[in-house]
Structures are given as structure tokens and as C-alpha cells.
Design an enzyme around this catalytic site. Structure first.
Site, PDB file in Angstrom:
ATOM      1  N   ARG A   9      -0.389   7.364   3.256  1.00 21.32           N
ATOM      2  CA  ARG A   9      -0.383   5.619   2.710  1.00 21.32           C
ATOM      3  C   ARG A   9       0.883   5.407   2.257  1.00 21.32           C
ATOM      4  O   ARG A   9       1.619   6.006   2.490  1.00 21.32           O
ATOM      5  CB  ARG A   9      -1.332   5.603   1.656  1.00 21.32           C
ATOM      6  CG  ARG A   9      -2.792   6.384   1.149  1.00 21.32           C
ATOM      7  CD  ARG A   9      -3.168   6.307  -0.035  1.00 21.32           C
ATOM      8  NE  ARG A   9      -4.131   7.006  -0.438  1.00 21.32           N
ATOM      9  CZ  ARG A   9      -4.721   8.858  -0.464  1.00 21.32           C
ATOM     10  NH1 ARG A   9      -4.223   9.522  -0.352  1.00 21.32           N
ATOM     11  NH2 ARG A   9      -6.232   8.985  -0.664  1.00 21.32           N
TER      12      ARG A   9
ATOM     13  N   LYS B 177      -1.623   8.786  -5.173  1.00 20.15           N
ATOM     14  CA  LYS B 177      -3.606   8.085  -5.535  1.00 20.15           C
ATOM     15  C   LYS B 177      -4.231   9.280  -6.031  1.00 20.15           C
ATOM     16  O   LYS B 177      -4.538   9.144  -7.340  1.00 20.15           O
ATOM     17  CB  LYS B 177      -3.637   7.767  -4.602  1.00 20.15           C
ATOM     18  CG  LYS B 177      -5.268   7.422  -4.460  1.00 20.15           C
ATOM     19  CD  LYS B 177      -5.854   6.167  -3.890  1.00 20.15           C
ATOM     20  CE  LYS B 177      -7.122   5.470  -3.627  1.00 20.15           C
ATOM     21  NZ  LYS B 177      -7.456   4.657  -2.544  1.00 20.15           N
TER      22      LYS B 177
ATOM     23  N   HIS C 215      -2.960   0.671   6.217  1.00 24.46           N
ATOM     24  CA  HIS C 215      -3.891   1.294   5.907  1.00 24.46           C
ATOM     25  C   HIS C 215      -5.044   0.941   7.536  1.00 24.46           C
ATOM     26  O   HIS C 215      -5.332   2.066   7.582  1.00 24.46           O
ATOM     27  CB  HIS C 215      -5.179   0.869   4.610  1.00 24.46           C
ATOM     28  CG  HIS C 215      -5.757   1.584   4.284  1.00 24.46           C
ATOM     29  ND1 HIS C 215      -4.864   2.674   3.646  1.00 24.46           N
ATOM     30  CD2 HIS C 215      -6.493   2.067   3.866  1.00 24.46           C
ATOM     31  CE1 HIS C 215      -5.631   4.063   2.686  1.00 24.46           C
ATOM     32  NE2 HIS C 215      -6.673   3.188   2.913  1.00 24.46           N
TER      33      HIS C 215
ATOM     34  N   ARG D 221      -4.237   4.323   8.575  1.00 22.02           N
ATOM     35  CA  ARG D 221      -4.967   4.821   8.172  1.00 22.02           C
ATOM     36  C   ARG D 221      -6.050   5.227   8.674  1.00 22.02           C
ATOM     37  O   ARG D 221      -6.940   6.191   9.826  1.00 22.02           O
ATOM     38  CB  ARG D 221      -4.966   5.044   7.008  1.00 22.02           C
ATOM     39  CG  ARG D 221      -5.156   6.584   6.297  1.00 22.02           C
ATOM     40  CD  ARG D 221      -4.793   6.040   4.409  1.00 22.02           C
ATOM     41  NE  ARG D 221      -5.519   7.446   3.671  1.00 22.02           N
ATOM     42  CZ  ARG D 221      -5.068   8.152   3.283  1.00 22.02           C
ATOM     43  NH1 ARG D 221      -4.134   8.671   3.611  1.00 22.02           N
ATOM     44  NH2 ARG D 221      -6.303   8.940   2.618  1.00 22.02           N
TER      45      ARG D 221
ATOM     46  N   HIS E 234      -8.049  13.418   0.621  1.00 23.10           N
ATOM     47  CA  HIS E 234      -9.388  12.779   0.044  1.00 23.10           C
ATOM     48  C   HIS E 234     -10.080  14.125  -0.807  1.00 23.10           C
ATOM     49  O   HIS E 234     -10.451  15.005  -0.576  1.00 23.10           O
ATOM     50  CB  HIS E 234     -10.811  12.358   0.830  1.00 23.10           C
ATOM     51  CG  HIS E 234     -10.672  11.545   1.357  1.00 23.10           C
ATOM     52  ND1 HIS E 234     -10.968  10.337   2.582  1.00 23.10           N
ATOM     53  CD2 HIS E 234      -9.257  10.430   1.229  1.00 23.10           C
ATOM     54  CE1 HIS E 234     -10.577  10.036   3.329  1.00 23.10           C
ATOM     55  NE2 HIS E 234      -9.438   9.197   2.067  1.00 23.10           N
TER      56      HIS E 234
ATOM     57  N   TYR F  68     -16.039   6.940   7.565  1.00 21.22           N
ATOM     58  CA  TYR F  68     -16.504   7.049   8.831  1.00 21.22           C
ATOM     59  C   TYR F  68     -17.073   7.249   9.882  1.00 21.22           C
ATOM     60  O   TYR F  68     -17.802   6.718  11.211  1.00 21.22           O
ATOM     61  CB  TYR F  68     -14.873   7.777   8.446  1.00 21.22           C
ATOM     62  CG  TYR F  68     -13.606   7.674   8.484  1.00 21.22           C
ATOM     63  CD1 TYR F  68     -13.165   6.283   9.013  1.00 21.22           C
ATOM     64  CD2 TYR F  68     -13.109   8.584   6.812  1.00 21.22           C
ATOM     65  CE1 TYR F  68     -11.868   5.684   8.443  1.00 21.22           C
ATOM     66  CE2 TYR F  68     -12.553   7.777   6.425  1.00 21.22           C
ATOM     67  CZ  TYR F  68     -11.514   6.456   6.891  1.00 21.22           C
ATOM     68  OH  TYR F  68      -9.999   5.588   6.542  1.00 21.22           O
TER      69      TYR F  68
END
Length: 311
Positions: free
Chosen positions: A161, A186, A256, A259, A282, A291
Site C-alpha cells: 500500500r 491498516k 492500488h 497492488r 489480509h 480476485y
């Protein structure tokens, strides 16, 4: 030294109320800097609009809130997700304003954000060919080229990020053990990555030949005065400008998008969703599941499944 004249920021008539709201978000709610800035930016946007209409905070009605959202929707810049987030943030401000007696009661309850289903859209990443073209285009001996190449290798290789790249320090580079430490604001964790030869070479070239010294331990700095660590929007602008340089001027073009491209590349290579989730940092597997919607090969396998006469 007192020589720099900082640019003056424009304020609307209710700047004092926003300052109090910001302090409450930080001290009472304990929200992150990025979240606080997003909430305050939404309120600032509304009050700049209302100031242009000559409407004071204590006189605001629901029709005024509807009008500003309708105006943005008419411009065609905001999608449904943007309008949803804006309405949610405005509602938070007016809830706070009602408790302080700044506005009429009931405004917050009347702000209903449009429905938005999580993961309803397909991630708009760049194709691998465009990613490689982007990286190949950043050449040259200028300091900005060496810095941008180092940043792009981090974004492309690790899918980081923007905030993770901006937060890198010199001490996060373990050259002896070839490791990179990345703080992830995050999820609130720190990850260790093996430092690849290509990424390490790009970063080392920047440090030796282009990075300004004597301004702190941050890894990446602005190229031109005032020399300071890169700001919140600097990386996004850099990626957009570099993409425009290779002819990509439409669609999502912020950091992003790289990413998403990194995740899609791993998926195309046959990596499991668990591995991709760990790679992206994540916590929740559902964050990676989006995805799978663009894995056409997997979808074709499902479509070709022999149901043995059950269909």
C-alpha cells in the site's frame, strides 16, 4: 529557519467546528489519521459548498444535503461507492453536531447512504504487460527517476500500500540478511519480506545517488525543496503521471492498481488464495476472495464440471 512561507489554506466559516470534530475523532474515537482526514475532508467539502450558497450550519436543512450530493452525482465524477462513503461521513459529523447543538435535530437520521454491496465490482488492475512497460519506462540519471523506480519496484514486487511505502525507514532494510521490514498501518502489523535482488538494487541506487541526506531516517523524500518525507498523495500522483507517460490515461491509476496487478499475477501463476492473502497482508480471507472473480480459467473449470445428469 523561518525562511519558508507555507501556503495559506482556505477555510470556510465553520473551520472551528471541524477542528473540534477532528479532536473528538482522535481522542474519543481513537481513529487512525487516514480515517480522521477522510471524515474531516467530507465535512470540509460540504461546508465549502454551503458557504458558496450562503447557508449557515444552524440553518442547514435536508434539502441542502441532498443538493450537494446531487450536484456531485451530476458532475459524473463520483461513483456509487464514493457517494456512499461521503454520506456516511457526513452523517457522522451531523450526529456530532446535533449533540453540540450546532444544527437542528434529525439531520443525521435523514442522511441515508445509497446501497453498496461489498465486492460487487471486479478489481481494475493493470495487465502484466502494462506493469512491465511502466517499470521499463522509469529510466534516467535524474534523482526523481531513481526514486520513482525504487518506489515502483516495491509497489509491483510486493503489492504494498502507499502508506506502507511512505512509512519505510532506513532501519527497515536489513542488507546483511537481505530482509525488508514493512509496517502495515491498516492491519496494524509488521511484516518481514525477503529483499529481492531487483528491489534491493533499485533502493540501493536511490540511497547512494539520489536520496537527500541529513533530513531524517525516512527512506523516501521529496526531490525539490522543501525537502521532507513524501506526503499522503505524492505516490498516487507519481503513479498517475508515470502511467500517463506510457499512454494509460483512463481507468483507475493510483498505487492500488499495482497492488491489484500483483495479486492478479500471483493468481495467474496458480497460487492459492491463502498464499495471496498472506502476501497482501489480509487478515480476513474474504478480502482476497474478490480476485477469484477474475480468474477466468477457474470459472471455466466450474462451467465445464460434469454434473452426471443432475442438471
Amino acid at each position: 529557519m523561518g525562511w519558508l512561507d507555507e501556503p495559506e489554506h482556505k477555510h470556510h466559516p465553520h473551520h472551528a467546528e471541524i477542528v473540534i470534530f477532528e479532536r473528538w475523532l482522535r481522542q474519543e474515537r481513537g481513529l487512525s489519521n487516514a480515517t480522521v482526514q477522510a471524515y474531516c475532508a467530507a465535512a470540509d467539502h460540504f461546508f465549502f459548498w454551503s458557504a458558496g450558497k450562503g447557508v449557515a450550519l444552524n440553518a442547514i436543512q435536508m434539502t441542502d444535503i441532498d443538493d450537494v450530493i446531487a450536484a456531485e452525482r451530476k458532475r459524473g465524477v463520483w461513483k456509487r461507492r464514493s457517494i456512499h462513503d461521503y454520506a456516511q461521513r457526513l452523517r457522522a459529523f451531523f450526529l456530532f453536531a446535533e449533540t453540540r447543538g450546532w444544527c437542528r435535530a434529525g439531520l443525521a437520521a435523514g442522511i441515508i447512504a445509497p446501497r453498496f454491496m461489498a465486492d460487487e465490482t471486479v478489481p481494475k488492475g493493470l495487465g502484466r504487460e502494462d506493469v512491465l512497460r511502466l517499470l521499463a519506462s522509469v529510466v534516467g540519471d535524474r534523482a526523481v527517476d531513481k526514486r520513482d523506480r525504487a518506489i515502483l519496484t516495491l509497489l509491483i514486487a510486493y503489492g504494498l500500500r502507499a502508506g506502507e511505502v511512505r512509512g519505510l525507514q532506513l532501519d527497515d532494510l536489513d542488507w546483511e540478511n537481505e530482509m525488508l521490514r514493512v509496517r502495515c498501518p491498516k492491519p496494524g502489523r509488521t511484516h518481514l519480506w525477503p529483499l529481492s535482488h531487483e528491489v534491493g538494487h533499485a533502493i540501493l541506487g536511490y540511497i547512494r545517488e539520489a536520496r537527500p541526506s541529513g533530513f531524517g531516517r525516512s527512506l523516501f523524500f521529496a526531490v525539490h525543496a522543501p525537502i521532507r518525507p513524501l506526503g499522503r498523495t505524492a505516490l498516487g500522483k507519481m503513479v498517475r503521471d508515470r502511467l500517463a507517460g506510457i499512454g494509460i490515461v483512463s481507468g483507475r491509476r493510483g498505487t492500488h492498481v499495482l497492488r491489484h496487478a500483483a495479486a492478479q499475477h500471483l493468481l495467474d501463476q496458480g497460487m492459492s488464495m491463502k498464499v495471496i492473502g498472506d502476501f497482501l497482508g489480509h487478515r480476513d480471507p474474504s478480502s482476497t476472495a474478490i480476485y477469484a472473480k477474475v480468474n477466468l480459467a477457474a470459472l471455466r473449470e466450474v462451467a465445464a464440471l460434469d454434473l452426471e445428469g443432475l442438471a
